[in-house]
Design a protein around this motif. Structure first.
Motif, PDB file in Angstrom:
ATOM      1  N   MET A  63     -31.570   9.213 -44.459  1.00 17.47           N
ATOM      2  CA  MET A  63     -30.403   9.660 -43.981  1.00 17.47           C
ATOM      3  C   MET A  63     -30.444  10.596 -42.723  1.00 17.47           C
ATOM      4  SD  MET A  63     -27.441  11.910 -45.676  1.00 17.47           S
ATOM      5  CE  MET A  63     -28.533  13.549 -45.660  1.00 17.47           C
ATOM      6  N   HIS A  64     -29.662  10.572 -41.676  1.00 14.32           N
ATOM      7  CA  HIS A  64     -29.761  11.458 -40.636  1.00 14.32           C
ATOM      8  C   HIS A  64     -28.798  12.655 -40.875  1.00 14.32           C
ATOM      9  CE1 HIS A  64     -31.730   8.228 -38.647  1.00 14.32           C
ATOM     10  NE2 HIS A  64     -32.159   8.998 -37.733  1.00 14.32           N
ATOM     11  N   ARG A  65     -29.315  13.605 -40.495  1.00 14.07           N
ATOM     12  CA  ARG A  65     -28.688  15.168 -40.836  1.00 14.07           C
ATOM     13  C   ARG A  65     -27.546  15.304 -39.797  1.00 14.07           C
ATOM     14  NH1 ARG A  65     -31.191  17.615 -44.810  1.00 14.07           N
ATOM     15  NH2 ARG A  65     -29.099  18.780 -45.165  1.00 14.07           N
ATOM     16  N   ALA A  66     -26.464  16.156 -40.086  1.00  9.97           N
ATOM     17  CA  ALA A  66     -25.449  16.619 -39.246  1.00  9.97           C
ATOM     18  C   ALA A  66     -26.077  17.606 -37.976  1.00  9.97           C
ATOM     19  CB  ALA A  66     -24.273  17.005 -39.831  1.00  9.97           C
ATOM     20  N   GLY A  67     -25.269  17.259 -36.843  1.00 10.56           N
ATOM     21  CA  GLY A  67     -25.467  18.240 -35.834  1.00 10.56           C
ATOM     22  C   GLY A  67     -25.622  19.900 -36.181  1.00 10.56           C
ATOM     23  N   SER A  68     -24.677  20.304 -37.227  1.00  4.99           N
ATOM     24  CA  SER A  68     -24.780  21.496 -37.637  1.00  4.99           C
ATOM     25  C   SER A  68     -25.982  22.104 -38.330  1.00  4.99           C
ATOM     26  CB  SER A  68     -23.423  22.012 -38.600  1.00  4.99           C
ATOM     27  OG  SER A  68     -23.598  21.104 -39.703  1.00  4.99           O
ATOM     28  N   PHE A  69     -26.780  21.151 -39.189  1.00  3.84           N
ATOM     29  CA  PHE A  69     -27.941  21.438 -39.768  1.00  3.84           C
ATOM     30  C   PHE A  69     -28.732  21.357 -38.799  1.00  3.84           C
ATOM     31  CE2 PHE A  69     -31.901  19.681 -41.333  1.00  3.84           C
ATOM     32  CZ  PHE A  69     -32.029  20.377 -42.541  1.00  3.84           C
ATOM     33  N   VAL A  70     -29.174  20.336 -37.813  1.00  2.28           N
ATOM     34  CA  VAL A  70     -30.055  20.284 -36.872  1.00  2.28           C
ATOM     35  C   VAL A  70     -30.117  21.700 -35.893  1.00  2.28           C
ATOM     36  CG1 VAL A  70     -31.028  19.150 -34.828  1.00  2.28           C
ATOM     37  CG2 VAL A  70     -29.919  17.775 -36.537  1.00  2.28           C
ATOM     38  N   ALA A  71     -28.822  22.193 -35.709  1.00  5.60           N
ATOM     39  CA  ALA A  71     -28.710  23.560 -34.950  1.00  5.60           C
ATOM     40  C   ALA A  71     -29.330  24.587 -35.427  1.00  5.60           C
ATOM     41  CB  ALA A  71     -27.290  23.711 -34.669  1.00  5.60           C
ATOM     42  N   GLN A  72     -29.611  24.491 -36.955  1.00  4.58           N
ATOM     43  CA  GLN A  72     -30.351  25.723 -37.688  1.00  4.58           C
ATOM     44  C   GLN A  72     -31.739  25.611 -37.161  1.00  4.58           C
ATOM     45  OE1 GLN A  72     -29.500  25.363 -41.792  1.00  4.58           O
ATOM     46  NE2 GLN A  72     -27.196  24.827 -41.572  1.00  4.58           N
ATOM     47  N   HIS A  73     -32.115  24.554 -36.695  1.00  3.38           N
ATOM     48  CA  HIS A  73     -33.767  24.651 -36.280  1.00  3.38           C
ATOM     49  C   HIS A  73     -34.116  24.662 -34.888  1.00  3.38           C
ATOM     50  CE1 HIS A  73     -34.166  23.949 -40.642  1.00  3.38           C
ATOM     51  NE2 HIS A  73     -33.163  23.060 -40.660  1.00  3.38           N
ATOM     52  N   ILE A  74     -33.220  24.943 -34.192  1.00  3.38           N
ATOM     53  CA  ILE A  74     -33.122  24.958 -32.533  1.00  3.38           C
ATOM     54  C   ILE A  74     -32.824  26.392 -32.175  1.00  3.38           C
ATOM     55  CG2 ILE A  74     -32.461  23.975 -30.341  1.00  3.38           C
ATOM     56  CD1 ILE A  74     -33.282  21.790 -32.384  1.00  3.38           C
ATOM     57  N   SER A  75     -33.555  26.832 -31.422  1.00  2.00           N
ATOM     58  CA  SER A  75     -33.231  28.136 -30.724  1.00  2.00           C
ATOM     59  C   SER A  75     -33.917  28.254 -29.294  1.00  2.00           C
ATOM     60  CB  SER A  75     -34.055  29.184 -31.718  1.00  2.00           C
ATOM     61  OG  SER A  75     -34.073  30.497 -30.932  1.00  2.00           O
ATOM     62  N   PRO A  76     -32.860  29.041 -28.326  1.00  5.39           N
ATOM     63  CA  PRO A  76     -31.633  29.298 -28.855  1.00  5.39           C
ATOM     64  C   PRO A  76     -30.631  28.113 -28.761  1.00  5.39           C
ATOM     65  CG  PRO A  76     -32.051  29.830 -26.518  1.00  5.39           C
ATOM     66  CD  PRO A  76     -33.404  29.072 -27.074  1.00  5.39           C
ATOM     67  N   VAL A  77     -29.257  28.240 -29.234  1.00  5.35           N
ATOM     68  CA  VAL A  77     -28.657  27.120 -29.117  1.00  5.35           C
ATOM     69  C   VAL A  77     -26.993  27.719 -29.074  1.00  5.35           C
ATOM     70  CG1 VAL A  77     -28.256  27.009 -31.549  1.00  5.35           C
ATOM     71  CG2 VAL A  77     -27.880  25.007 -30.496  1.00  5.35           C
ATOM     72  N   THR A  78     -26.175  26.990 -28.344  1.00  2.00           N
ATOM     73  CA  THR A  78     -24.893  27.332 -28.077  1.00  2.00           C
ATOM     74  C   THR A  78     -23.935  26.510 -28.603  1.00  2.00           C
ATOM     75  OG1 THR A  78     -24.671  25.941 -25.960  1.00  2.00           O
ATOM     76  CG2 THR A  78     -25.431  28.202 -25.754  1.00  2.00           C
ATOM     77  N   ALA A  79     -22.781  26.753 -29.045  1.00  2.00           N
ATOM     78  CA  ALA A  79     -21.838  25.820 -29.533  1.00  2.00           C
ATOM     79  C   ALA A  79     -21.822  24.502 -28.693  1.00  2.00           C
ATOM     80  CB  ALA A  79     -20.484  26.563 -29.927  1.00  2.00           C
ATOM     81  N   GLU A  80     -21.643  24.311 -27.374  1.00  2.00           N
ATOM     82  CA  GLU A  80     -21.571  23.420 -26.530  1.00  2.00           C
ATOM     83  C   GLU A  80     -22.773  22.454 -26.752  1.00  2.00           C
ATOM     84  OE1 GLU A  80     -22.462  23.774 -22.522  1.00  2.00           O
ATOM     85  OE2 GLU A  80     -21.213  22.235 -21.897  1.00  2.00           O
ATOM     86  N   GLN A  81     -23.848  22.913 -27.371  1.00  2.00           N
ATOM     87  CA  GLN A  81     -25.153  21.846 -27.367  1.00  2.00           C
ATOM     88  C   GLN A  81     -24.951  20.851 -28.612  1.00  2.00           C
ATOM     89  OE1 GLN A  81     -27.699  25.289 -26.154  1.00  2.00           O
ATOM     90  NE2 GLN A  81     -29.338  23.647 -26.576  1.00  2.00           N
ATOM     91  N   VAL A  82     -23.948  21.660 -29.591  1.00  2.00           N
ATOM     92  CA  VAL A  82     -24.141  21.072 -30.950  1.00  2.00           C
ATOM     93  C   VAL A  82     -23.045  19.793 -31.118  1.00  2.00           C
ATOM     94  CG1 VAL A  82     -23.850  21.483 -33.543  1.00  2.00           C
ATOM     95  CG2 VAL A  82     -24.495  23.134 -32.295  1.00  2.00           C
ATOM     96  N   GLN A  83     -23.837  18.499 -31.423  1.00  2.00           N
ATOM     97  CA  GLN A  83     -23.096  17.328 -31.237  1.00  2.00           C
ATOM     98  C   GLN A  83     -22.804  16.931 -32.736  1.00  2.00           C
ATOM     99  OE1 GLN A  83     -22.107  16.253 -28.100  1.00  2.00           O
ATOM    100  NE2 GLN A  83     -22.937  18.108 -27.461  1.00  2.00           N
ATOM    101  N   PRO A  84     -22.137  15.960 -33.017  1.00  2.00           N
ATOM    102  CA  PRO A  84     -21.812  15.090 -34.286  1.00  2.00           C
ATOM    103  C   PRO A  84     -23.070  14.935 -35.028  1.00  2.00           C
ATOM    104  CG  PRO A  84     -20.138  14.447 -32.756  1.00  2.00           C
ATOM    105  CD  PRO A  84     -21.094  15.129 -32.155  1.00  2.00           C
ATOM    106  N   ASN A  85     -24.072  14.413 -34.435  1.00  2.00           N
ATOM    107  CA  ASN A  85     -25.305  13.972 -35.146  1.00  2.00           C
ATOM    108  C   ASN A  85     -26.658  14.547 -34.535  1.00  2.00           C
ATOM    109  OD1 ASN A  85     -23.201  11.195 -34.761  1.00  2.00           O
ATOM    110  ND2 ASN A  85     -24.400  11.555 -36.676  1.00  2.00           N
ATOM    111  N   GLY A  86     -26.293  15.372 -33.723  1.00  2.00           N
ATOM    112  CA  GLY A  86     -27.763  16.240 -33.442  1.00  2.00           C
ATOM    113  C   GLY A  86     -27.326  17.435 -32.518  1.00  2.00           C
ATOM    114  N   VAL A  87     -28.200  17.859 -31.666  1.00  2.00           N
ATOM    115  CA  VAL A  87     -28.136  18.953 -30.766  1.00  2.00           C
ATOM    116  C   VAL A  87     -28.718  18.506 -29.524  1.00  2.00           C
ATOM    117  CG1 VAL A  87     -29.003  21.229 -30.142  1.00  2.00           C
ATOM    118  CG2 VAL A  87     -28.279  20.587 -32.583  1.00  2.00           C
ATOM    119  N   ASP A  88     -28.099  18.912 -28.291  1.00  2.00           N
ATOM    120  CA  ASP A  88     -28.627  18.599 -26.957  1.00  2.00           C
ATOM    121  C   ASP A  88     -29.616  19.721 -26.513  1.00  2.00           C
ATOM    122  OD1 ASP A  88     -26.792  16.439 -26.853  1.00  2.00           O
ATOM    123  OD2 ASP A  88     -25.273  17.520 -25.536  1.00  2.00           O
ATOM    124  N   LEU A  89     -30.504  19.282 -25.885  1.00  2.00           N
ATOM    125  CA  LEU A  89     -31.427  20.322 -25.457  1.00  2.00           C
ATOM    126  C   LEU A  89     -31.728  20.174 -23.854  1.00  2.00           C
ATOM    127  CD1 LEU A  89     -34.814  19.423 -27.503  1.00  2.00           C
ATOM    128  CD2 LEU A  89     -32.999  20.812 -27.799  1.00  2.00           C
TER     129      LEU A  89
END
Ligand SMILES: O=c1ccn([C@H]2C[C@H](O)[C@@H](COP(=O)(O)OP(=O)(O)OP(=O)(O)O)O2)c(=O)[nH]1
Length: 157
Positions: A1-27
């Protein structure tokens, strides 16, 4: 299973709301390098050939103007791949729609650092430092041990 973007965001730093996508986080883009000498992968060991940071075409706008070719792209964010997961990176679709592609490898459980990707440019493109260029996703995974290789902690110290 792939995790939601909100879960991925907990493991990325720094991160802004704009980067959080439904299925991941933009770098975002930190720097673009051009390899200037050969590297080597042997039966034992490896050498990464020298890579030179490119200059901005427009220093005021911190914008790269890239001709077709292969470049090493450095991400701005520190990524931590949590235990029981594996990471994959995809290009942002707008990068691909502009005739560019990111080639990537496996992001191992336990890895922490600011990673790199291989940017293929098939048509001239402009990329601004800080622009969102890629998306990282996390999938549940079994693993044997955690990452302890030469890239652990890269560009974080
Ligand atoms: O596209 C990618 C894929 C992975 N990584 C990071 C995360 C990964 O955990 C780490 C090491 O990757 P890999 O294990 O493939 O490196 P290696 O060439 O086998 O070197 P080493 O044995 O020193 O780890 O590099 C990136 O920066 N970009």
């Amino acid at each position: 299973m792939h995790r939601a973007g909100s879960f991925v965001a907990q493991h990325i730093s720094p991160v802004t709301a704009e980067q959080v996508q439904p299925n991941g986080v933009d770098l975002t883009l930190e720097a673009v390098l051009e390899q200037v000498e050969p590297g080597r992968l042997g039966r034992e060991g490896k050498t990464i050939g020298e890579r030179r940071p490119l200059e901005f075409a427009d220093p005021d706008a911190e914008t790269y103007r890239l001709d077709p070719g292969g470049y090493v792209l450095q991400y701005a964010e520190t990524v931590h791949i949590p235990e029981d997961h594996v990471g994959f990176i995809y290009p942002r679709s707008s990068l691909m729609r502009n005739s560019c592609m990111l080639n990537t490898a496996v992001w191992d459980a336990g890895y922490e650092g600011k990673g790199e990707g291989l940017l293929q440019v098939h048509h001239p493109v402009e990329l601004e430092r800080g622009a969102r260029v890629a998306q990282i996703v996390l999938a549940d995974a079994n693993h044997d041990g955690t990452y302890d290789g030469s890239y652990q902690g890269e560009r974080t110290r």
